[in-house]
Write an enzyme that holds these catalytic residues in place. Sequence first.
Site, PDB file in Angstrom:
ATOM      1  N   ARG A  62      -0.731  -9.388  13.251  1.00  0.00           N
ATOM      2  CA  ARG A  62      -1.292  -8.341  12.390  1.00  0.00           C
ATOM      3  C   ARG A  62      -2.149  -8.936  11.282  1.00  0.00           C
ATOM      4  NH1 ARG A  62       3.925  -5.751  10.724  1.00  0.00           N
ATOM      5  NH2 ARG A  62       2.753  -4.256   9.491  1.00  0.00           N
TER       6      ARG A  62
ATOM      7  N   LYS B 177       0.832  -1.221   0.000  1.00  0.00           N
ATOM      8  CA  LYS B 177       0.000   0.000   0.000  1.00  0.00           C
ATOM      9  C   LYS B 177       0.861   1.263   0.000  1.00  0.00           C
ATOM     10  CE  LYS B 177      -2.147  -1.106   3.812  1.00  0.00           C
ATOM     11  NZ  LYS B 177      -1.399  -2.358   4.055  1.00  0.00           N
TER      12      LYS B 177
ATOM     13  N   ARG C 203      -9.611   1.193   8.750  1.00  0.00           N
ATOM     14  CA  ARG C 203      -9.092  -0.131   9.024  1.00  0.00           C
ATOM     15  C   ARG C 203     -10.128  -1.019   9.699  1.00  0.00           C
ATOM     16  NH1 ARG C 203      -3.322   0.487   8.621  1.00  0.00           N
ATOM     17  NH2 ARG C 203      -2.196  -1.346   9.302  1.00  0.00           N
TER      18      ARG C 203
ATOM     19  N   ARG D  23      11.139  -2.289  11.243  1.00  0.00           N
ATOM     20  CA  ARG D  23      10.084  -1.864  12.167  1.00  0.00           C
ATOM     21  C   ARG D  23       9.873  -2.917  13.255  1.00  0.00           C
ATOM     22  NH1 ARG D  23       5.130  -0.016   8.312  1.00  0.00           N
ATOM     23  NH2 ARG D  23       4.004  -1.073   9.983  1.00  0.00           N
TER      24      ARG D  23
ATOM     25  N   ARG E 209      11.207  -6.110   4.852  1.00  0.00           N
ATOM     26  CA  ARG E 209      11.003  -4.654   4.723  1.00  0.00           C
ATOM     27  C   ARG E 209      12.003  -3.891   5.591  1.00  0.00           C
ATOM     28  NH1 ARG E 209       5.134  -2.084   5.402  1.00  0.00           N
ATOM     29  NH2 ARG E 209       5.129  -3.138   7.408  1.00  0.00           N
TER      30      ARG E 209
HETATM   31  P1  ADP Z   1       0.975  -1.961   7.533  1.00  0.00           P
HETATM   32  O1  ADP Z   1       2.309  -1.810   6.917  1.00  0.00           O
HETATM   33  O2  ADP Z   1       0.820  -3.161   8.368  1.00  0.00           O
HETATM   34  O3  ADP Z   1      -0.155  -1.817   6.584  1.00  0.00           O
HETATM   35  P2  ADP Z   1       0.719   0.661   8.811  1.00  0.00           P
HETATM   36  O4  ADP Z   1       2.009   1.340   8.660  1.00  0.00           O
HETATM   37  O5  ADP Z   1      -0.444   1.110   7.987  1.00  0.00           O
HETATM   38  O6  ADP Z   1       0.937  -0.891   8.695  1.00  0.00           O
HETATM   39  O7  ADP Z   1       0.257   0.737  10.346  1.00  0.00           O
HETATM   40  C1  ADP Z   1       1.125   0.399  11.414  1.00  0.00           C
HETATM   41  C2  ADP Z   1       0.330   0.396  12.710  1.00  0.00           C
HETATM   42  O8  ADP Z   1      -0.226   1.699  12.955  1.00  0.00           O
HETATM   43  C3  ADP Z   1      -0.871  -0.548  12.745  1.00  0.00           C
HETATM   44  O9  ADP Z   1      -0.508  -1.891  13.060  1.00  0.00           O
HETATM   45  C4  ADP Z   1      -1.714   0.107  13.831  1.00  0.00           C
HETATM   46  O10 ADP Z   1      -1.198  -0.152  15.124  1.00  0.00           O
HETATM   47  C5  ADP Z   1      -1.508   1.588  13.558  1.00  0.00           C
HETATM   48  N1  ADP Z   1      -2.530   2.090  12.598  1.00  0.00           N
HETATM   49  C6  ADP Z   1      -2.329   2.571  11.347  1.00  0.00           C
HETATM   50  N2  ADP Z   1      -3.485   2.948  10.778  1.00  0.00           N
HETATM   51  C7  ADP Z   1      -4.463   2.684  11.692  1.00  0.00           C
HETATM   52  C8  ADP Z   1      -5.881   2.838  11.702  1.00  0.00           C
HETATM   53  N3  ADP Z   1      -6.551   3.319  10.650  1.00  0.00           N
HETATM   54  N4  ADP Z   1      -6.551   2.470  12.825  1.00  0.00           N
HETATM   55  C9  ADP Z   1      -5.905   1.997  13.909  1.00  0.00           C
HETATM   56  N5  ADP Z   1      -4.573   1.814  13.955  1.00  0.00           N
HETATM   57  C10 ADP Z   1      -3.846   2.151  12.864  1.00  0.00           C
HETATM   58  P1  ADP Z   2       2.154  -1.921   3.175  1.00  0.00           P
HETATM   59  O1  ADP Z   2       2.159  -0.412   3.196  1.00  0.00           O
HETATM   60  O2  ADP Z   2       0.926  -2.478   2.499  1.00  0.00           O
HETATM   61  O3  ADP Z   2       2.385  -2.519   4.508  1.00  0.00           O
HETATM   62  P2  ADP Z   2       4.754  -1.663   1.805  1.00  0.00           P
HETATM   63  O4  ADP Z   2       4.484  -0.754   0.665  1.00  0.00           O
HETATM   64  O5  ADP Z   2       5.476  -1.131   2.987  1.00  0.00           O
HETATM   65  O6  ADP Z   2       3.374  -2.381   2.257  1.00  0.00           O
HETATM   66  O7  ADP Z   2       5.524  -2.938   1.207  1.00  0.00           O
HETATM   67  C1  ADP Z   2       5.953  -4.022   2.067  1.00  0.00           C
HETATM   68  C2  ADP Z   2       7.328  -4.532   1.581  1.00  0.00           C
HETATM   69  O8  ADP Z   2       7.164  -5.182   0.312  1.00  0.00           O
HETATM   70  C3  ADP Z   2       8.380  -3.441   1.368  1.00  0.00           C
HETATM   71  O9  ADP Z   2       9.621  -3.924   1.784  1.00  0.00           O
HETATM   72  C4  ADP Z   2       8.357  -3.191  -0.145  1.00  0.00           C
HETATM   73  O10 ADP Z   2       9.639  -2.786  -0.623  1.00  0.00           O
HETATM   74  C5  ADP Z   2       7.983  -4.565  -0.684  1.00  0.00           C
HETATM   75  N1  ADP Z   2       7.154  -4.505  -1.911  1.00  0.00           N
HETATM   76  C6  ADP Z   2       6.170  -3.626  -2.205  1.00  0.00           C
HETATM   77  N2  ADP Z   2       5.621  -3.901  -3.407  1.00  0.00           N
HETATM   78  C7  ADP Z   2       6.272  -5.003  -3.880  1.00  0.00           C
HETATM   79  C8  ADP Z   2       6.171  -5.784  -5.083  1.00  0.00           C
HETATM   80  N3  ADP Z   2       5.273  -5.503  -6.042  1.00  0.00           N
HETATM   81  N4  ADP Z   2       7.002  -6.836  -5.213  1.00  0.00           N
HETATM   82  C9  ADP Z   2       7.899  -7.136  -4.235  1.00  0.00           C
HETATM   83  N5  ADP Z   2       8.050  -6.438  -3.098  1.00  0.00           N
HETATM   84  C10 ADP Z   2       7.243  -5.390  -2.923  1.00  0.00           C
END
Ligand code: ADP
Ligand code: ADP
Length: 217
Positions: free
Chosen positions: A171, A13, A88, A160, A127
Site C-alpha cells: 500500500r 486521515k 487517490r 483489517r 490499528r
Molecule cells: P488507508 O487507511 O490506507 O488510507 P482506506 O480505508 O482509505 O485506507 O482505503 C482502504 C482501501 O479501499 C484502499 O486500499 C483501496 O483498496 C480502497 N479505496 C479507498 N479509497 C479509494 C479510492 N479513492 N480509489 C480506489 N480505491 C480506494
Molecule cells: P488513515 O485513515 O490515514 O489510514 P487512521 O486515522 O486510521 O489513518 O490512523 C491509523 C492508526 O494510527 C490508528 O490506529 C489510529 O488510532 C492511529 N493514530 C492516528 N493518529 C495518531 C496520532 N496522532 N498519534 C498516534 N497514533 C495515531
Amino acid sequence: MRVVLVGPPGAGKGTQAQFIASHLSIPKISTGDIFRANVSGGTELGKLAKGFMDRGDLVPDEVTIAMVRDRLAEDDAQEGFLLDGFPRNVAQAEVLKKMLTDFGTGLDLVLELVVDDDEVVRRLAGRRTCRSCGKVWHVDFDPPKAEGICDACGGELFQRDDDREETIRHRLEVYQEQTAPLVSFYADEGILRGVDATGPVEEVTQRAMSELRRFAD
Ligand code: ADP
Ligand code: ADP
C-alpha cells in the site's frame, strides 16, 4: 467548505476527519469506510471491491468515481464536505474537479497529512477497528479500556486484512506511485496545505484547524 485530506495509509486521515468534519459541521465522506460497509453487507459493489482492497490495490476508477458521484449528490453534501481517501490518483482528481465545476463549485483546500514511513508502519500495524461502529483504535497509541472491545459501543475490535505487514508495504508503494502525485497537482492549483501529522491527535487537529481558519478569514 469543500476539503480533501490526503496522506499515506495510516497518516491519521480517518482519525482527523471525524474531528475536523465535526468542527466544520460538514459530512465526512470516507471511500474506504463506504467500501468496507459494502464488503460487510455483501453487496455487489463490496464483492467487486474486496479483492482489490485485500491486496492493497486501488479499486478501479470507474467504480470508485460512480460511488463518490452518488454520495456527493446527497443533500447533506451540498453545502460542503470533507473527503477522506478520495481522490487517490490524478485521474480521480481531474474527474472530481470537473464534477464540482459542473455543480458551479470547487475545492477550497487540500490538507496533506505529513508523517514518515516508520511512523506509518507503527500506526497501521497497531490499528484496530470496531466491527459495529467503525471507530478506529490503536493498541499502543489509543488503546480501549478493555482489550479487543470498543469503548464507544462495546463492539468487537478487529485488525483489517489489509493492515498485515506484507500488504502494508504494498500500500505504501501504491501511495508513492499513484497518490503522491496529487500533492503537486493540488500545489499547482494553489490549494495545498501541509500539516505535520506527528504528535498527539489533538495537536494535529489544531494544526489542521488553523490552516482551515486561515483560509476562511
Ligand atoms: P488507508 O487507511 O490506507 O488510507 P482506506 O480505508 O482509505 O485506507 O482505503 C482502504 C482501501 O479501499 C484502499 O486500499 C483501496 O483498496 C480502497 N479505496 C479507498 N479509497 C479509494 C479510492 N479513492 N480509489 C480506489 N480505491 C480506494
Ligand atoms: P488513515 O485513515 O490515514 O489510514 P487512521 O486515522 O486510521 O489513518 O490512523 C491509523 C492508526 O494510527 C490508528 O490506529 C489510529 O488510532 C492511529 N493514530 C492516528 N493518529 C495518531 C496520532 N496522532 N498519534 C498516534 N497514533 C495515531
